[in-house]
Design a protein around this motif. Structure first.
Motif, short mmCIF file in Angstrom:
data_model
loop_
_atom_site.label_atom_id
_atom_site.label_comp_id
_atom_site.label_asym_id
_atom_site.label_seq_id
_atom_site.Cartn_x
_atom_site.Cartn_y
_atom_site.Cartn_z
N VAL A 55 0.80 -0.98 0.08
CA VAL A 55 0.12 0.14 0.10
C VAL A 55 0.87 1.11 -0.05
O VAL A 55 0.57 2.16 -0.87
CB VAL A 55 -1.05 -0.08 1.08
CG1 VAL A 55 -1.64 1.27 1.34
CG2 VAL A 55 -2.10 -1.07 1.16
N ARG A 56 1.73 1.15 0.71
CA ARG A 56 2.75 2.37 0.78
C ARG A 56 3.63 2.52 -0.54
O ARG A 56 3.48 3.76 -0.97
CB ARG A 56 3.86 2.23 1.84
CG ARG A 56 3.28 2.21 3.27
CD ARG A 56 4.18 1.77 4.48
NE ARG A 56 3.63 1.72 5.65
CZ ARG A 56 4.18 1.66 6.81
NH1 ARG A 56 5.68 1.60 6.82
NH2 ARG A 56 3.77 1.59 8.10
N ILE A 57 4.22 1.57 -1.17
CA ILE A 57 4.66 1.57 -2.41
C ILE A 57 3.48 2.42 -3.34
O ILE A 57 3.94 3.03 -4.24
CB ILE A 57 5.36 0.30 -2.81
CG1 ILE A 57 6.39 -0.03 -1.84
CG2 ILE A 57 5.73 0.23 -4.27
CD1 ILE A 57 6.95 -1.45 -2.01
N VAL A 64 4.13 10.10 -7.63
CA VAL A 64 4.97 10.09 -8.98
C VAL A 64 4.12 10.27 -10.22
O VAL A 64 4.28 10.95 -10.91
CB VAL A 64 5.94 8.98 -9.09
CG1 VAL A 64 6.68 9.11 -10.30
CG2 VAL A 64 6.95 8.97 -7.91
N LEU A 65 3.16 9.50 -10.28
CA LEU A 65 2.17 9.62 -11.47
C LEU A 65 1.53 10.99 -11.66
O LEU A 65 1.29 11.65 -12.61
CB LEU A 65 0.94 8.41 -11.71
CG LEU A 65 0.15 8.70 -12.80
CD1 LEU A 65 0.67 8.42 -13.97
CD2 LEU A 65 -0.96 7.43 -12.46
N LEU A 66 0.97 11.34 -10.42
CA LEU A 66 0.44 12.60 -10.45
C LEU A 66 1.37 13.93 -10.65
O LEU A 66 1.08 14.88 -11.48
CB LEU A 66 -0.21 12.98 -9.11
CG LEU A 66 -1.41 12.18 -8.75
CD1 LEU A 66 -1.90 12.63 -7.26
CD2 LEU A 66 -2.50 12.43 -9.72
N TRP A 67 2.54 13.72 -10.35
CA TRP A 67 3.75 14.65 -10.55
C TRP A 67 3.95 14.57 -12.27
O TRP A 67 4.15 15.68 -12.70
CB TRP A 67 4.93 14.19 -9.60
CG TRP A 67 6.19 14.91 -10.25
CD1 TRP A 67 6.42 16.27 -10.73
CD2 TRP A 67 7.62 14.57 -9.88
NE1 TRP A 67 7.55 16.52 -10.87
CE2 TRP A 67 8.37 15.44 -10.29
CE3 TRP A 67 8.17 13.50 -9.06
CZ2 TRP A 67 9.80 15.28 -10.21
CZ3 TRP A 67 9.69 13.33 -9.07
CH2 TRP A 67 10.32 14.29 -9.54
N HIS A 68 3.98 13.50 -12.86
CA HIS A 68 4.26 13.39 -14.27
C HIS A 68 3.05 14.08 -14.85
O HIS A 68 3.41 14.85 -16.03
CB HIS A 68 4.57 11.71 -14.49
CG HIS A 68 4.50 11.66 -15.88
ND1 HIS A 68 5.57 11.96 -16.95
CD2 HIS A 68 3.60 11.11 -17.01
CE1 HIS A 68 5.24 11.88 -17.89
NE2 HIS A 68 4.01 11.23 -18.14
#
Length: 304
Positions: A55-57, A64-68
């Motif tokens: 869950v944490r990963i 990271v996806l939202l950042w991209h």
């Protein structure tokens, strides 16, 4: 004797019980389980900790996806991502940095400063916290200075540290030390003050000296608060180190981050920030692991 008399001497056989009575009296036979070749295989379940780590990963990957997406489409609503490099560019720059020796020089300088400053803060902070928690005289003399100096930010200490201390290195260590000191002092003080008086009275009734009460009753009872202060102090130490390295440092991960900003190297800024976060998290984890044997007596929390 006659045949009639012989017949009369035989014991009379009881009448047969009805079939319904026999069915009720006899326990029902256990059903026979029939195993078939098409029975379902046992379900495989992940351990609880493995599921939590997954869950944490997953949460980190989602971030990271939202950042991209935000950097790719130039998101500009309250936060402006138009000039923020994406994860792919930062990853490429990170590979180039980890292959250079200068990047590790910055990390080693920061770790050395943290180790020296944090060690001094732990020894002095726990000592002062125990003194304040156990003595009213110490509380009246020391606590006013703690409360007066604690709100001063690390950046405000930099000019005075440069004036008082002979080298820039010692000034950075001093600023980092101050950041770690106050959480350790306050948490130790509160832990000592919260020691149940009934335990101290029981130890005195058993003939324990003041020194034995301190080492075997007060400090073990205050250990959860002390460990919390050590963890918080480590995080604040990294924050203070960053401020010191930005202003007066020549090496260090804080100096690396600030220099990247002045040279308009945006991927390096994010690499410096992530390095500080990773090193701070790792150091805090090491502190908690090192203190785990001291908390073996503590019961587990009620959180499921």
């Amino acid at each position: 004797m006659s045949a009639h008399s012989n017949t009369a001497l035989k014991p009379a056989t009881p009448p047969a019980a009805p079939a319904s009575v026999l069915e009720v009296a006899s326990p029902p036979a256990a059903p026979i389980k029939q195993t078939t070749m098409n029975s379902a295989p046992p379900r495989f379940e992940l351990p609880a900790m493995t599921g939590r780590y997954l869950v944490r990963i997953g949460a980190l990957l989602a971030a990271v996806l939202l950042w991209h997406l935000a950097s790719s489409y130039g998101f500009n609503l309250l936060l402006n991502f138009e000039n923020v490099p994406g994860p792919a560019l930062v990853g490429e720059t990170l590979v180039a940095q980890v292959t250079s020796s200068e990047f590790y020089v910055h990390i080693l300088h920061s770790l050395k400063r943290i180790a020296i400053a944090y060690a001094i803060a732990v020894v002095l902070g726990i000592t002062l916290g125990v003194m304040i928690g156990r003595s009213r005289w110490a509380e009246d003399i020391i606590l006013p200075f703690i409360e007066l100096l604690r709100p001063i930010p690390a950046v405000a200490w930099i000019p005075l540290a440069i004036l008082m201390l002979p080298t820039e290195e010692s000034s950075i260590i001093f600023i980092t030390f101050l950041g770690a000191l106050f959480p350790v002092v306050l948490n130790t003080m509160h832990g000592v003050e919260q020691t149940p008086p009934v335990l101290i009275r029981a130890a005195r009734c058993l003939g324990a000296s003041n020194r034995a009460i301190l080492w075997h009753v007060v400090i073990p009872g205050a250990m959860p608060s002390i460990v919390a202060g050590l963890a918080i102090g480590m995080g604040v130490a990294w924050f203070s180190l960053l401020a010191g390295e930005i202003i007066s440092g020549q090496y260090g991960i804080g100096y690396f981050t600030w220099t990247s900003y002045t040279l308009v190297q945006y991927p390096e800024i994010i690499i410096g920030m992530l390095t500080i976060g990773g090193l701070g998290t790792l150091c805090t984890l090491l502190v908690r692991k090192a203190c785990t044997p001291l908390l073996r007596w503590q019961t587990q929390g009620a959180r499921p």
